[in-house]
Design a protein around this motif. Structure first.
Motif, short mmCIF file in Angstrom:
data_model
loop_
_atom_site.label_atom_id
_atom_site.label_comp_id
_atom_site.label_asym_id
_atom_site.label_seq_id
_atom_site.Cartn_x
_atom_site.Cartn_y
_atom_site.Cartn_z
N LYS A 182 -13.58 -1.54 -7.26
CA LYS A 182 -14.57 -1.23 -8.30
C LYS A 182 -13.97 -1.12 -9.70
O LYS A 182 -14.67 -1.26 -10.69
CB LYS A 182 -15.31 0.06 -7.95
N ASP A 183 -12.67 -0.85 -9.76
CA ASP A 183 -12.02 -0.67 -11.06
C ASP A 183 -11.58 -1.98 -11.68
O ASP A 183 -11.19 -2.00 -12.86
CB ASP A 183 -10.81 0.25 -10.92
N CYS A 241 -2.18 -0.77 -3.08
CA CYS A 241 -2.73 0.35 -2.32
C CYS A 241 -3.38 1.40 -3.22
O CYS A 241 -4.08 2.29 -2.72
CB CYS A 241 -1.65 1.00 -1.46
N LYS A 242 -3.18 1.31 -4.52
CA LYS A 242 -3.77 2.29 -5.44
C LYS A 242 -4.86 1.67 -6.31
O LYS A 242 -5.48 2.38 -7.10
CB LYS A 242 -2.69 2.89 -6.34
N THR A 243 -5.08 0.39 -6.18
CA THR A 243 -6.03 -0.32 -7.04
C THR A 243 -7.36 -0.48 -6.32
O THR A 243 -7.46 -1.21 -5.32
CB THR A 243 -5.48 -1.69 -7.44
N LEU A 244 -8.39 0.21 -6.79
CA LEU A 244 -9.72 0.12 -6.19
C LEU A 244 -10.45 -1.14 -6.67
O LEU A 244 -10.36 -1.51 -7.85
CB LEU A 244 -10.55 1.36 -6.54
N LYS A 258 -15.34 0.63 -3.08
CA LYS A 258 -14.45 1.79 -3.06
C LYS A 258 -13.17 1.53 -2.26
O LYS A 258 -12.28 2.36 -2.23
CB LYS A 258 -15.18 3.01 -2.50
N GLU A 259 -13.11 0.37 -1.64
CA GLU A 259 -11.88 0.01 -0.93
C GLU A 259 -10.83 -0.49 -1.93
O GLU A 259 -11.12 -0.75 -3.10
CB GLU A 259 -12.17 -1.05 0.14
N ARG A 260 -9.63 -0.65 -1.43
CA ARG A 260 -8.51 -1.03 -2.29
C ARG A 260 -8.20 -2.52 -2.14
O ARG A 260 -8.61 -3.16 -1.17
CB ARG A 260 -7.28 -0.20 -1.91
N ASP A 310 -6.70 -3.25 1.12
CA ASP A 310 -7.65 -3.40 2.22
C ASP A 310 -8.16 -4.84 2.30
O ASP A 310 -8.31 -5.41 3.39
CB ASP A 310 -8.83 -2.45 2.04
#
Length: 260
Positions: free
Chosen positions: A98-99, A93-96, A49-51, A54
């Protein structure tokens, strides 16, 4: 070359059960070291769930302090951390995590996350590019209100309908994701690029502005809107959801009809 590894969670702890072991494959470049770029792998344990930002922070702070990238607000507003992540322009900063990770049947990450600088601009170091030509194109389209006549005694009123006319293009954060996704820009750095045209659109269609014709003439140049090939790369890349291609077509239409 050995892969740097970072594991900040003790094996067997409860917190480690939801972490993924992810490899960040980053395209490095340091002109003080080599004229050639190279890929370097960093392996770390990270919460899905972090970006991506991170993960880059963990690498820079705990593994390799020489890793260089831009970031500021870390909340998708400043636009400074645009980069190519798994081959697509995104804001880190908007890219997780998990995605964008690929998992095998066992739930383990099967492919590395690839990260490199945005295309079409000179790389200064690692993920940092020279943004000066990009901002020069932005300045060239006069991205400010031009109102002629006497100074008003009160604010210039505008109807909700007139404001809605250019609302979409006010969302631009100048991240360059759209411009650096454009194949025309890759091959010709003189092209104004989608971001500059979007910001011209924002004032061309502002009912309070009096310099629309001047901006249209700037964009009527051979390096202006007519270079666009309508591939929709820019619209797909925009992290703010701006209909960039539509805005460019509206500027083209205004040039032909002189109605805006």
């Amino acid at each position: 070359m050995a892969t740097p590894t970072m594991d900040r969670v003790e094996e067997g702890s409860a917190a480690s059960t939801h972490l993924l072991t992810v490899t960040f494959r980053i395209r490095r470049f340091n002109p003080e070291v080599s004229d050639e770029a190279w890929w370097q792998d960093f392996q770390l344990e990270i919460d899905p769930k972090e970006r991506v930002l991170d993960g880059l922070h963990k690498i820079k702070w705990d593994v390799d302090g020489t890793l260089t990238f831009r970031r500021s607000c870390a909340h998708g507003v400043c636009g400074s951390d645009a980069m190519r992540i798994n081959g697509k322009n995104r804001l880190a900063c908007k890219t997780l995590i998990k995605d964008i990770v690929s998992l095998d049947k066992s739930g383990n990450v099967s492919k590395p996350i690839t990260i490199e600088a945005i295309k079409g601009m000179t790389v200064l170091k690692d993920l940092v590019v020279d943004m000066d030509p990009f901002f020069q194109a932005y300045r060239d389209v006069m991205p400010f209100l031009v109102a002629k006549g006497n100074e008003p005694t009160r604010e210039r009123y505008q109807s909700a309908e007139d404001r809605a006319r250019f609302d979409d293009t006010t969302k631009c954060i100048l991240c360059a994701a759209c411009t650096s996704s454009c194949p025309v820009f890759w091959n010709d750095g003189q092209y104004f690029g989608p971001a500059a045209i979007v910001n011209a659109h924002r004032f061309i269609f502002d009912s309070r502005d009096d310099a629309g014709e001047q901006r249209l003439e700037i964009l009527n140049d051979r390096d202006g809107v007519w270079r666009c090939r309508t591939t929709f790369n820019c619209t797909d890349a925009c992290p703010r959801g701006i209909e960039v291609t539509k805005a460019i077509q509206e500027v083209k239409r205004a040039l032909i009809t002189r109605r805006f």
